[in-house]
Scaffold this motif. Structure first.
Motif, mmCIF file in Angstrom:
data_model
loop_
_atom_site.group_PDB
_atom_site.id
_atom_site.type_symbol
_atom_site.label_atom_id
_atom_site.label_comp_id
_atom_site.label_asym_id
_atom_site.label_seq_id
_atom_site.Cartn_x
_atom_site.Cartn_y
_atom_site.Cartn_z
ATOM 1 N N LEU A 1 -29.078 -27.582 17.082
ATOM 2 C CA LEU A 1 -30.131 -26.758 16.462
ATOM 3 C C LEU A 1 -31.476 -27.471 16.544
ATOM 4 O O LEU A 1 -32.514 -26.839 16.769
ATOM 5 C CB LEU A 1 -29.776 -26.442 15.009
ATOM 6 C CG LEU A 1 -28.574 -25.495 14.836
ATOM 7 C CD1 LEU A 1 -28.162 -25.406 13.366
ATOM 8 C CD2 LEU A 1 -28.883 -24.107 15.376
ATOM 9 N N LYS B 1 -38.468 -24.741 21.151
ATOM 10 C CA LYS B 1 -39.306 -23.650 20.648
ATOM 11 C C LYS B 1 -40.712 -24.184 20.333
ATOM 12 O O LYS B 1 -41.716 -23.594 20.714
ATOM 13 C CB LYS B 1 -38.635 -23.048 19.401
ATOM 14 C CG LYS B 1 -39.449 -22.018 18.653
ATOM 15 C CD LYS B 1 -39.489 -20.683 19.374
ATOM 16 C CE LYS B 1 -40.230 -19.634 18.554
ATOM 17 N NZ LYS B 1 -40.572 -18.454 19.349
ATOM 18 N N MET C 1 -32.916 -27.007 19.938
ATOM 19 C CA MET C 1 -33.458 -25.634 20.062
ATOM 20 C C MET C 1 -34.835 -25.552 19.396
ATOM 21 O O MET C 1 -35.771 -24.982 19.945
ATOM 22 C CB MET C 1 -32.509 -24.624 19.401
ATOM 23 C CG MET C 1 -31.217 -24.401 20.160
ATOM 24 S SD MET C 1 -30.297 -23.010 19.429
ATOM 25 C CE MET C 1 -28.640 -23.394 19.953
ATOM 26 N N ARG C 2 -34.952 -26.127 18.200
ATOM 27 C CA ARG C 2 -36.240 -26.065 17.480
ATOM 28 C C ARG C 2 -37.330 -26.816 18.236
ATOM 29 O O ARG C 2 -38.466 -26.381 18.307
ATOM 30 C CB ARG C 2 -36.091 -26.653 16.072
ATOM 31 C CG ARG C 2 -35.401 -25.681 15.151
ATOM 32 C CD ARG C 2 -35.528 -26.067 13.679
ATOM 33 N NE ARG C 2 -34.436 -25.414 12.975
ATOM 34 C CZ ARG C 2 -33.291 -25.992 12.632
ATOM 35 N NH1 ARG C 2 -33.098 -27.276 12.881
ATOM 36 N NH2 ARG C 2 -32.342 -25.305 12.037
ATOM 37 N N ILE D 1 -33.558 -18.266 16.128
ATOM 38 C CA ILE D 1 -33.628 -19.586 15.480
ATOM 39 C C ILE D 1 -34.487 -19.513 14.233
ATOM 40 O O ILE D 1 -35.495 -18.836 14.225
ATOM 41 C CB ILE D 1 -34.147 -20.636 16.484
ATOM 42 C CG1 ILE D 1 -34.134 -22.024 15.902
ATOM 43 C CG2 ILE D 1 -35.489 -20.303 17.039
ATOM 44 C CD1 ILE D 1 -33.274 -22.955 16.645
ATOM 45 N N LEU E 1 -25.889 -18.893 12.838
ATOM 46 C CA LEU E 1 -25.986 -19.723 14.043
ATOM 47 C C LEU E 1 -25.357 -21.104 13.798
ATOM 48 O O LEU E 1 -24.672 -21.658 14.658
ATOM 49 C CB LEU E 1 -27.465 -19.850 14.446
ATOM 50 C CG LEU E 1 -27.777 -20.460 15.798
ATOM 51 C CD1 LEU E 1 -27.083 -19.703 16.927
ATOM 52 C CD2 LEU E 1 -29.284 -20.491 16.052
ATOM 53 N N ARG F 1 -28.444 -14.516 12.861
ATOM 54 C CA ARG F 1 -29.282 -15.708 12.714
ATOM 55 C C ARG F 1 -28.775 -16.622 11.595
ATOM 56 O O ARG F 1 -28.731 -17.845 11.742
ATOM 57 C CB ARG F 1 -30.708 -15.240 12.430
ATOM 58 C CG ARG F 1 -31.727 -16.326 12.471
ATOM 59 C CD ARG F 1 -33.100 -15.706 12.499
ATOM 60 N NE ARG F 1 -34.101 -16.722 12.273
ATOM 61 C CZ ARG F 1 -34.932 -16.725 11.247
ATOM 62 N NH1 ARG F 1 -34.893 -15.748 10.352
ATOM 63 N NH2 ARG F 1 -35.814 -17.680 11.106
#
Ligand SMILES: Cc1cc2nc3c(=O)[nH]c(=O)nc-3n(C[C@H](O)[C@H](O)[C@H](O)COP(=O)(O)OP(=O)(O)OC[C@H]3O[C@@H](n4cnc5c(N)ncnc54)[C@H](O)[C@@H]3O)c2cc1C
Length: 457
Positions: A435, A442, A438-439, A457, A426, A423
């Motif tokens: 990133l 999520k 991805m956040r 993440i 990443l 992690r």
């Protein structure tokens, strides 16, 4: 209302929910065996509806949940933290349907991969996904890690085997999309978001997988090569002249020296004085001629010096013995082994291996570092074997290897996933914008952050 464990027990029954102190140790961590923790409770649902009820209650309570498959993951992804509740899919197993016309198989997520492979075989098909942990890992875990394995060069990764998926979202909503059609461009391909998400976006409960025709012939050879250019040359030549290469596994001399001379190794296919070795497997559909074509190509490659030595398996057993070498049995007998699973552009893999080996040996002169992998898929494994160090050295070794990966614009995880172990790294392989997407994903799918927090993440 009682605490969350009482609520879950009331809703699902004591047969489904086990409170922390009674949870068997095997649910305390995955096979990376790092930092085992007794979870607050274990839930073993029998149906998608029960998964949904469990997540709905946990969502309302803001309770963290860790999905568990076969626990063969090597990145700490299925290991709970203190206070987490684990949801094991092990009871949700079984083949629901094999559609011989569509060439698809619909399975429950807790089905062990080998069980699904056997069922496909008995129906006259090949389920192409295959990896060393096949006897324990589950289809849901394979999809959540987007597993790779032995046949990626021919059939692609787990992602490529999936046509449809059923997922339970963080708030308990069930999204059933068990599509069987190869072509379906009606909007976003939602399933792809959950594949490789390591249980951070939803719990996979069912999947519809593609099946392939079973190969009618298989030929396997163990080759020795003088340099990396010859390794890549052989790969491309086999692909263009034979087509159906189903494995191209490369071992650097350090790996082969160690494994071939290990006391547990029964047979050494070739002498141990060559710089590179390749295990190549060809799967074809013309049993009368395939072996001849394969041998003729190797003979030509030897005649023009591209291959310096080679042996072709004359039986299934001989082919299995070749694979035993590649699977590296013996490495696990060392007291401390730190394994890596990285990806790099194929052209750069050999220079990466040289730089990484030099950096590791400079810092830890007594370490034994071996390099091998699915080079046809740009995937390199490294095992760093050490004696006389505590496990805290792992972080220092990680930093050295992942720095080298970053410098060559590679990926810190080719196939095992990020979990907790990678992690912190990443950002070595993903840019700020990636990133951020991805956040945002999520946040959209799991706004309370209850699904596998602290992972990926
Ligand atoms: C001997 C050996 C060989 C291996 N070889 C390979 C290889 O060649 N290629 C490769 O890619 N990997 C390999 N692995 C790693 C491992 O087997 C794979 O990552 C596998 O896909 C994990 O499946 P699992 O069911 O054991 O998942 P687990 O370890 O239980 O979980 C893995 C991750 O998926 C999540 N998860 C599990 N099930 C679900 C679900 N139903 N829904 C949502 N999330 C879920 C977990 O939370 C965790 O984050 C190997 C491991 C071993 C021990």
């Amino acid at each position: 209302m009682g605490d969350i464990v009482d609520q879950l027990t009331q809703a699902l029954g004591a047969d489904v929910v086990t409170a922390g102190p009674d949870v068997d140790k095997r649910y305390h961590c995955d096979w990376s065996a790092i930092d085992p923790v007794q979870p607050k409770a274990l839930i073993r649902p029998r149906s998608t509806a029960e998964v949904s009820t469990a997540l709905r209650l946990c969502h309302t309570a803001g309770q963290a949940v860790v999905p568990q498959g076969g626990l063969t993951g090597l990145a700490g992804g299925a290991t709970p933290r203190r206070g987490d509740i684990v949801v094991s899919l092990e009871r949700m197993a079984g083949i629901e349907e094999i559609d011989k016309v569509a060439a698809t198989m619909t399975v429950a997520a807790g089905t062990v991969l080998e069980t699904a492979q056997r069922a496909a075989d008995e129906a006259g098909f090949l389920l192409a996904l295959d990896l060393g942990a096949r006897g324990s890992c589950q289809v849901g875990g394979n999809l959540s890690t987007n597993a790779g394995g032995n046949r990626v060069i021919r059939y692609g990764m787990a992602r490529e085997q999936v046509l449809g998926l059923e997922v339970v979202l963080a708030d308990g909503e069930i999204v059933t999309s068990l599509n069987k059609m190869l072509k379906n461009n009606a909007g976003y391909d939602i399933k792809q978001v959950f594949i490789g998400a390591e249980g951070t976006l939803g719990i996979i409960t069912r999947a519809t997988l593609r099946l392939h025709s079973r190969p009618l012939s298989r030929a396997t050879a163990f080759c020795a090569l003088a340099d990396y250019a010859s390794v890549v040359g052989l790969l491309r030549r086999m692909q263009s002249e034979l087509g159906g290469i189903s494995a191209f596994e490369v071992m650097w001399h350090d790996f082969y020296d160690f494994i071939a001379n290990h006391p547990t190794t029964k047979q050494k296919p070739l002498p141990d004085n060559y710089p590179y070795y390749a295990l190549v497997e060809f799967s074809g559909s013309d049993p009368d001629h395939d072996l001849n074509r394969f041998e003729a190509l190797l003979a030509k490659a030897m005649a023009d010096g591209a291959v310096v030595d080679a042996v072709v398996a004359q039986s299934e057993q001989a082919a299995r013995d070749f694979w035993l070498i590649r699977e590296g049995h013996g490495i696990d007998t060392k007291p401390l082994v730190i394994n890596f699973d990285v990806s790099l552009p194929i052209a750069d893999i050999d220079s990466f291996a040289a730089e990484c080996r030099a950096a590791l040996s400079a810092k830890w002169p007594d370490s034994l570092n071996v390099f091998y992998g699915h080079i046809g898929d740009s995937n390199l494994h490294i095992s760093v074997m050490m004696e006389g160090y505590g496990s805290e050295v792992m972080h220092e070794v990680d930093a050295v290897v992942y720095q080298a990966v970053r410098a060559m614009k590679g990926s810190v995880s080719a196939e095992h996933g990020v979990g907790t172990l990678k992690r912190a790294y990443l950002g070595h392989s993903r840019g700020a914008a990636e990133l951020s997407v991805m956040r945002r994903l999520k946040q959209a799918l799991d706004p309370k952050g209850i699904l596998n927090p602290g992972k990926l993440i």
